[in-house]
Scaffold this active site. Structure first.
Site, PDB file in Angstrom:
ATOM      1  N   LYS A  53      -7.534 -25.491  53.811  1.00 55.93           N
ATOM      2  CA  LYS A  53      -7.151 -24.380  52.919  1.00 55.93           C
ATOM      3  C   LYS A  53      -5.636 -24.254  52.875  1.00 55.93           C
ATOM      4  O   LYS A  53      -5.044 -24.075  51.803  1.00 55.93           O
ATOM      5  CB  LYS A  53      -7.808 -23.076  53.392  1.00 55.93           C
ATOM      6  CG  LYS A  53      -9.306 -23.066  53.148  1.00 55.93           C
ATOM      7  CD  LYS A  53     -10.029 -21.936  53.868  1.00 55.93           C
ATOM      8  CE  LYS A  53     -11.539 -22.065  53.654  1.00 55.93           C
ATOM      9  NZ  LYS A  53     -12.332 -21.146  54.474  1.00 55.93           N
ATOM     10  N   GLN A  97     -11.348 -16.403  58.779  1.00 55.00           N
ATOM     11  CA  GLN A  97     -12.325 -17.497  58.843  1.00 55.00           C
ATOM     12  C   GLN A  97     -13.535 -17.069  59.676  1.00 55.00           C
ATOM     13  O   GLN A  97     -13.393 -16.588  60.798  1.00 55.00           O
ATOM     14  CB  GLN A  97     -11.653 -18.738  59.474  1.00 55.00           C
ATOM     15  CG  GLN A  97     -12.525 -19.964  59.511  1.00 55.00           C
ATOM     16  CD  GLN A  97     -12.865 -20.515  58.114  1.00 55.00           C
ATOM     17  OE1 GLN A  97     -12.016 -20.581  57.242  1.00 55.00           O
ATOM     18  NE2 GLN A  97     -14.112 -20.885  57.919  1.00 55.00           N
ATOM     19  N   ASP A 120     -11.781 -14.017  49.584  1.00 58.67           N
ATOM     20  CA  ASP A 120     -13.098 -14.594  49.872  1.00 58.67           C
ATOM     21  C   ASP A 120     -14.203 -13.840  49.138  1.00 58.67           C
ATOM     22  O   ASP A 120     -15.333 -14.319  49.048  1.00 58.67           O
ATOM     23  CB  ASP A 120     -13.381 -14.519  51.386  1.00 58.67           C
ATOM     24  CG  ASP A 120     -13.445 -15.891  52.034  1.00 58.67           C
ATOM     25  OD1 ASP A 120     -13.513 -16.889  51.300  1.00 58.67           O
ATOM     26  OD2 ASP A 120     -13.439 -15.947  53.276  1.00 58.67           O
TER      27      ASP A 120
END
Ligand code: NDP
Length: 304
Positions: A53, A97, A120
């Site tokens: 990422k 994460q 997200d």
């Protein structure tokens, strides 16, 4: 033999579009889109994802920041890091994460992220906005990537019967909600199947577009697919492979070879949905940066 929908190729095109949007934002605002990725602990798979990422963000001209915390980090300390990123005007997207270590309540951490920086798309506020059909919501990346793949390959879901196998909050449910929206990429007739569904094949055979998001290798076989259907394989499963140097290889939920004989189009694993997920994270970050900057400018104008 089915047409292969390459997430790799679509991602390359999209990432160059995103890079020019990022450059345009930079010249308008004086800053690059900023993405912060927070990793707690040293899970090898999470480390790989976080690195990928960060690299993709750098390549698109973003400022990427990685915050790595030890596995024993107390929840309060993580919440403090999130609060700092929420308040930082150079950061437009925050991603924590998952999975987090067991002593940390993931739901509480996701709730602490500023919904306007929730790239997200997992904050309950954004999940709710998605459920009410809000077109401008930051949608979860994998579902949003699936919609982009369909649209850019010429398979608009509008008016089609889409069967989604899987009802998770990360993939199954949000992709179904995107497909039901009244705007671009929506207007489908949607059926959701899951582990309690009886006679799965009878349901999947009705699909014009079949999306498998289960996590079981080869669950979807050729006889479960209607001839001419479009098949999107979200699953990522490890299967033993002594011929590979790692001793395993990655496969999807779909028995690729036999389904490719029946379907009109199919996504491969790897190289299908996976690359699109990171691409949509970049897309969400530029969109968040633009909106945050516009809101700041409006506040400034109001104060003047
Ligand atoms: P979950 O385990 O959270 O959900 C799996 C879903 O599949 C559940 O709804 C479950 O039903 C359903 N299911 C399980 N067994 C069956 C069955 N035999 N028949 C029908 N339905 C079944 O997984 P995720 O949604 O998080 O992920 C799904 C897959 O997608 C995984 O392989 C994951 O690795 C992959 N993935 C890939 C991404 C990418 O970027 N390529 C991103 C995210 C996920 P029930 O609810 O009843 O338990």
């Amino acid at each position: 033999m089915a047409k292969i929908i390459s997430g790799q190729e679509l991602s390359e095109t999209m990432r160059s579009e995103i890079a020019s949007d990022a450059a345009e934002f930079h010249s308008e605002s004086g800053m690059a889109p900023g993405l912060a990725v927070v990793l707690v602990g040293a899970d090898p798979a999470s480390e790989v994802y976080v690195r990928m990422k960060g690299k993709a963000a750098d390549k698109a001209g973003f400022v990427s920041r990685q915050v790595t915390l030890p596995p024993e980090t107390p929840e309060d300390e993580l919440l403090g890091v999130v609060a700092g990123l929420n308040a930082d005007p150079s950061i437009h997207g925050i991603l924590v994460q998952l999975p987090l270590p067991k002593h940390i309540d993931s739901a509480r951490v996701l709730l602490a992220i500023d919904p306007d920086k929730d790239v997200d798309g997992f904050h309950p506020m954004n999940a709710g906005r998605l459920a009410v059909g809000d077109e401008s919501v930051l949608a979860p990346c994998t579902p949003a990537g699936i919609i982009e793949m369909l649209m850019r390959s010429g398979y608009d879901p509008s008016g089609r019967h889409v069967v989604v196998v899987g009802r998770s909050n990360i993939v199954g449910k949000p992709v179904a909600l995107l497909l039901l929206r009244k705007g671009r990429g929506g207007n489908a007739t949607v059926t959701i199947a899951h582990s309690r569904t009886k006679d799965l094949g009878a349901i999947t055979r009705q699909a014009d577009i079949l999306i498998a998001a289960v996590g079981r290798a080869n669950l979807i076989t050729g006889d479960m697919v209607k001839p001419g259907a479009v098949v999107i394989d979200v699953g990522v499963n490890r299967v033993d492979d002594p011929a590979s140097s790692k001793g395993y290889r990655l496969v999807g939920d779909v028995a690729f070879d036999e389904v490719a004989e029946v379907a009109e189009a199919i996504t491969p694993v790897p190289g299908g949905v996976g690359p699109m997920t990171i691409t949509m994270l970049l897309r969400n970050t530029v969109d968040a940066a633009r909106r945050l900057h516009a809101a700041d400018a409006a506040r400034g104008a109001f104060a003047d």
